[in-house]
Scaffold this motif. Sequence first.
Motif, PDB file in Angstrom:
ATOM      1  N   MET A   1       0.771  -1.180  -0.088  1.00  0.00           N
ATOM      2  CA  MET A   1       0.014  -0.097   0.113  1.00  0.00           C
ATOM      3  C   MET A   1       0.822   1.402  -0.012  1.00  0.00           C
ATOM      4  O   MET A   1       0.494   2.295   0.276  1.00  0.00           O
ATOM      5  CB  MET A   1      -0.845  -0.020   1.254  1.00  0.00           C
ATOM      6  N   ASN A   2       2.095   1.186  -0.414  1.00  0.00           N
ATOM      7  CA  ASN A   2       3.035   2.299  -0.414  1.00  0.00           C
ATOM      8  C   ASN A   2       2.088   3.447  -1.348  1.00  0.00           C
ATOM      9  O   ASN A   2       2.013   3.126  -2.590  1.00  0.00           O
ATOM     10  CB  ASN A   2       4.147   1.732  -0.880  1.00  0.00           C
ATOM     11  N   GLY A   3       2.146   4.512  -0.712  1.00  0.00           N
ATOM     12  CA  GLY A   3       1.651   5.683  -1.604  1.00  0.00           C
ATOM     13  C   GLY A   3      -0.035   5.720  -1.475  1.00  0.00           C
ATOM     14  O   GLY A   3      -0.658   6.588  -1.887  1.00  0.00           O
ATOM     15  N   LYS A   4      -0.743   4.951  -1.010  1.00  0.00           N
ATOM     16  CA  LYS A   4      -2.088   4.910  -0.576  1.00  0.00           C
ATOM     17  C   LYS A   4      -2.395   5.496   0.602  1.00  0.00           C
ATOM     18  O   LYS A   4      -1.777   5.800   1.573  1.00  0.00           O
ATOM     19  CB  LYS A   4      -2.429   3.582  -0.753  1.00  0.00           C
ATOM     20  N   THR A   5      -3.555   6.175   0.541  1.00  0.00           N
ATOM     21  CA  THR A   5      -4.107   6.853   1.756  1.00  0.00           C
ATOM     22  C   THR A   5      -5.670   6.054   2.077  1.00  0.00           C
ATOM     23  O   THR A   5      -6.268   5.999   1.308  1.00  0.00           O
ATOM     24  CB  THR A   5      -4.342   8.114   1.376  1.00  0.00           C
ATOM     25  N   ILE A   6      -5.771   5.947   3.476  1.00  0.00           N
ATOM     26  CA  ILE A   6      -6.934   5.414   3.870  1.00  0.00           C
ATOM     27  C   ILE A   6      -7.413   6.159   5.028  1.00  0.00           C
ATOM     28  O   ILE A   6      -6.434   6.929   5.616  1.00  0.00           O
ATOM     29  CB  ILE A   6      -6.876   4.028   4.140  1.00  0.00           C
ATOM     30  N   SER A   7      -8.708   6.218   5.426  1.00  0.00           N
ATOM     31  CA  SER A   7      -9.174   6.859   6.460  1.00  0.00           C
ATOM     32  C   SER A   7      -8.942   5.886   7.738  1.00  0.00           C
ATOM     33  O   SER A   7      -8.875   4.790   7.629  1.00  0.00           O
ATOM     34  CB  SER A   7     -10.682   7.150   6.568  1.00  0.00           C
ATOM     35  N   LYS A   8      -8.666   6.403   8.911  1.00  0.00           N
ATOM     36  CA  LYS A   8      -8.785   5.855  10.055  1.00  0.00           C
ATOM     37  C   LYS A   8     -10.105   4.778  10.302  1.00  0.00           C
ATOM     38  O   LYS A   8      -9.775   3.759  10.945  1.00  0.00           O
ATOM     39  CB  LYS A   8      -8.664   6.573  11.453  1.00  0.00           C
ATOM     40  N   ASP A   9     -11.113   5.427   9.948  1.00  0.00           N
ATOM     41  CA  ASP A   9     -12.383   4.608   9.907  1.00  0.00           C
ATOM     42  C   ASP A   9     -12.389   3.235   9.160  1.00  0.00           C
ATOM     43  O   ASP A   9     -13.260   2.318   9.371  1.00  0.00           O
ATOM     44  CB  ASP A   9     -13.655   5.374   9.486  1.00  0.00           C
ATOM     45  N   ASN A  10     -11.048   3.152   8.414  1.00  0.00           N
ATOM     46  CA  ASN A  10     -11.130   1.718   7.594  1.00  0.00           C
ATOM     47  C   ASN A  10     -10.443   0.655   8.315  1.00  0.00           C
ATOM     48  O   ASN A  10     -10.276  -0.385   7.841  1.00  0.00           O
ATOM     49  CB  ASN A  10     -10.247   1.941   6.225  1.00  0.00           C
ATOM     50  N   ILE A  11     -10.404   1.037   9.626  1.00  0.00           N
ATOM     51  CA  ILE A  11      -9.289  -0.065  10.670  1.00  0.00           C
ATOM     52  C   ILE A  11     -10.422  -0.073  11.790  1.00  0.00           C
ATOM     53  O   ILE A  11     -10.692   0.994  12.281  1.00  0.00           O
ATOM     54  CB  ILE A  11      -7.966   0.261  10.695  1.00  0.00           C
ATOM     55  N   GLY A  12     -10.825  -1.317  12.196  1.00  0.00           N
ATOM     56  CA  GLY A  12     -11.238  -1.046  13.375  1.00  0.00           C
ATOM     57  C   GLY A  12     -11.386  -2.600  14.338  1.00  0.00           C
ATOM     58  O   GLY A  12     -11.049  -3.677  13.471  1.00  0.00           O
ATOM     59  N   LEU A  13     -11.302  -2.664  15.334  1.00  0.00           N
ATOM     60  CA  LEU A  13     -11.417  -3.871  16.166  1.00  0.00           C
ATOM     61  C   LEU A  13     -12.469  -4.164  16.970  1.00  0.00           C
ATOM     62  O   LEU A  13     -13.152  -3.364  17.321  1.00  0.00           O
ATOM     63  CB  LEU A  13     -10.025  -3.661  17.503  1.00  0.00           C
ATOM     64  N   ASN A  14     -13.148  -5.199  16.990  1.00  0.00           N
ATOM     65  CA  ASN A  14     -14.110  -5.956  17.520  1.00  0.00           C
ATOM     66  C   ASN A  14     -15.373  -4.936  16.860  1.00  0.00           C
ATOM     67  O   ASN A  14     -16.172  -4.796  17.739  1.00  0.00           O
ATOM     68  CB  ASN A  14     -14.191  -5.695  18.803  1.00  0.00           C
ATOM     69  N   VAL A  15     -15.176  -4.911  15.467  1.00  0.00           N
ATOM     70  CA  VAL A  15     -16.562  -4.240  14.903  1.00  0.00           C
ATOM     71  C   VAL A  15     -17.502  -5.330  14.660  1.00  0.00           C
ATOM     72  O   VAL A  15     -17.485  -6.676  14.592  1.00  0.00           O
ATOM     73  CB  VAL A  15     -16.038  -3.670  13.639  1.00  0.00           C
ATOM     74  N   ARG A  16     -18.913  -4.582  14.372  1.00  0.00           N
ATOM     75  CA  ARG A  16     -19.805  -5.612  14.221  1.00  0.00           C
ATOM     76  C   ARG A  16     -19.984  -6.041  12.562  1.00  0.00           C
ATOM     77  O   ARG A  16     -20.033  -5.260  11.834  1.00  0.00           O
ATOM     78  CB  ARG A  16     -21.222  -4.987  14.435  1.00  0.00           C
ATOM     79  N   VAL A  17     -19.728  -7.291  12.428  1.00  0.00           N
ATOM     80  CA  VAL A  17     -19.676  -7.635  10.907  1.00  0.00           C
ATOM     81  C   VAL A  17     -21.321  -7.635  10.225  1.00  0.00           C
ATOM     82  O   VAL A  17     -21.964  -8.156  10.755  1.00  0.00           O
ATOM     83  CB  VAL A  17     -19.208  -9.075  10.786  1.00  0.00           C
ATOM     84  N   PRO A  18     -21.339  -6.730   9.123  1.00  0.00           N
ATOM     85  CA  PRO A  18     -22.760  -6.674   8.631  1.00  0.00           C
ATOM     86  C   PRO A  18     -23.113  -8.276   7.814  1.00  0.00           C
ATOM     87  O   PRO A  18     -22.448  -9.119   7.728  1.00  0.00           O
ATOM     88  CB  PRO A  18     -22.351  -5.638   7.410  1.00  0.00           C
ATOM     89  N   LEU A  19     -24.476  -8.387   7.725  1.00  0.00           N
ATOM     90  CA  LEU A  19     -24.955  -9.360   7.049  1.00  0.00           C
ATOM     91  C   LEU A  19     -24.346  -9.183   5.679  1.00  0.00           C
ATOM     92  O   LEU A  19     -24.545  -8.426   4.915  1.00  0.00           O
ATOM     93  CB  LEU A  19     -26.548  -9.579   6.944  1.00  0.00           C
ATOM     94  N   MET A  20     -23.731 -10.326   5.108  1.00  0.00           N
ATOM     95  CA  MET A  20     -23.263 -10.356   3.532  1.00  0.00           C
ATOM     96  C   MET A  20     -23.917 -11.491   2.892  1.00  0.00           C
ATOM     97  O   MET A  20     -23.417 -12.441   2.661  1.00  0.00           O
ATOM     98  CB  MET A  20     -21.857 -10.225   3.487  1.00  0.00           C
ATOM     99  N   PHE A  21     -25.228 -11.279   2.409  1.00  0.00           N
ATOM    100  CA  PHE A  21     -26.113 -12.468   1.929  1.00  0.00           C
ATOM    101  C   PHE A  21     -25.679 -12.561   0.575  1.00  0.00           C
ATOM    102  O   PHE A  21     -25.612 -11.592  -0.432  1.00  0.00           O
ATOM    103  CB  PHE A  21     -27.448 -12.103   1.927  1.00  0.00           C
TER     104      PHE A  21
END
Length: 690
Positions: free
Chosen positions: A152-172
Amino acid sequence: MKRLKEDNLKHFFAEETLKKYSVVFIIILAVMLICELFIFNFKWVNSAFDKKVDAEMTLSGINESGTDLKFTSDSATIEYKNLNEELKYLYFKPGSNKGGVADITLSAVDEANSSYFSAPSRTVLTDVKSSEYIRLRFSGEVKDFKITVNGMNGKTISKDNIGLNVRVPLMFSWIRFLLLSLTLMLLYVLRPKSFVYNYKTDLSKNWQRIVTLALVAIQIITFWNMIHWNTGVLEWHKSYEHHRQYYSLIDAIKEAHLYLDFEPSSALKNMDNPYDFRERYAQNVAFKWDHAYYDGKYYVYFGAAPAILLYLPYNLITGNDLPNYIAVFIFGIMIMIGILLLLWEIIKKWFRNTPFALYLLLSVVFGAAACLAYAVQKPDFYLVPSLGAIMFGLFGLAFWLSAERKNEDGTTSLISWRLAVGSACVAIIAGCRPQLLIVTVFGIILFWNSVFKERTLFSKKSLKQTVAVCLPFVIVGAAVMWYNYARFGSPFDFGANYNLTTNDMTKRGFVWGRTGLGIFTYLLQPFNMDAVFPFIHDFNAATVYQGLTLTEMLMGGVLWLYPILVIGLYGAFKKNSFSDRRSYRFVYFSVIFAVILAILDAQMAGLLTRYFTDFVWIAFIGTIITAFAYYEMLRDNEHSRRKFAGIILTFSVITLVLCFLSIFAHTEDSIMKANPTLYFTVQHLIAFWM
């Protein structure tokens, strides 16, 4: 009352009624819906009451700007200190736009490890949402946690793109739900006790023709979509010169000569041995890779028939070059049709009681295992002549089988035009892949009685039939021999040994020391299996052979990859199970020919996966005939018939599953590299527990 209800329920499911099938299908849909919601989406259920962990990040190789993180290193780390929390899930999204991808390695200091313990790396993609949610399995509470990010060298992401113990959405997944539901419904319909086995194959009936055409249409649509999976291979004809050889041959033919319009370098012409691979590179000699070089000219050593039959007409009509994958697709369609035609002729001649369901099932397995699964993985130039040879072999055998007719007085007669078409198809194999001319022996088996007993062939009274059989071979043979002589000075020299490749094939010769390795590797080598998708994996062939033997990454022997072939191998040792001796000889020689071709390929070229296409389809003929013969033999024994139908269905399903997995198992020119979105989507749909 309870007993009565149970009896009624048993009676209901014992009867083959539309109402029962409707109920069963509804049950399957309900069960699959439950599986999709609560098993395949267990992360959604498991994380429903989780509370997100907020913690301070320590960054390395990453610049922090407000809520953004910019990666400045090829290997960056995000570290969380003093968490003292049980971590169940990590959310990591490698970008906000499509196409984002990263390899991450997760490490933790937990109750079982006082220093960092690293888990296997994972690939996450923005185009595959399920890959972004990773189930963590560290021991107890995690004190420190680290994410190492690569790619990911040179890439930018938001801090919100990383999370611990998040609730996983339903992916039907509607694709998974529908495919599994339809597969289970189909398996239920094909179960040994099903009513479908009561319908004998008879393509003179309109409804069977319609069903067969529908199957062909489904196969064509499926094959067309799947052949686009390996996107990298589709463009090879634009960027790799050795994949443009048929284009060069067409240009040469249009200019009325057979050598290619490339002038070999003077350095190549002046070499003592231009076929010496290491010397060419040592002297930095310019040359055309994988072209035949002879007497100061370049040639195409691959069979010219596909170029003349497909590439030349396309070029003359459109003025453009036919993409190689389109040629693979066209031949693939014809192979599907050729298989159905051949199986129908086998049934008409020897096995009239074959169920229509068995006919359709085995035709699909035949095509997938023989060549179409590999064609999906690598639809390139090298496969074109092989598929052309298989196609002509299938149609040739089918027309030969259909040429013999029983008369009312018990004698047989031969239909001349069918003989001629069959001979023409078989003869054209010489212009595709000459070693597959071995199928000509099937003609000798088939017409042995016609020649030596009934005298309806090669006799004074059968001049017309004799000419029909022989003339196509004479015409095609003369053309091929002239083509060889005009290029290489011998009617029997196809030019493969003049190939500028990794070794001097003019000195390769036939060495018995390569025979055992070839037989084991091509036929008997177990595949490499583990618990990681696609569960079977390619590997380098191991050998202590003290000489040159060419190999590429292999999958395993065909008896492991296509276990249904064991049926044909079994039939080869059960002579008395066949009512017609010719059908048994087809089985016996299909096994012998497969072994011979495996040896020839190992001797002439080496150990390459694409050479499976040379002999698997021939071995399959023996498997098909054995399956039909045993079903015919057991028709009066209902229990044994059902048991054998179950064996065929089981072997068919396993073979199809392995065919599908093998498409993703190759690491050379792999789908994973060319089309990672597809690869990892399939991976997460199947290995939902990741």
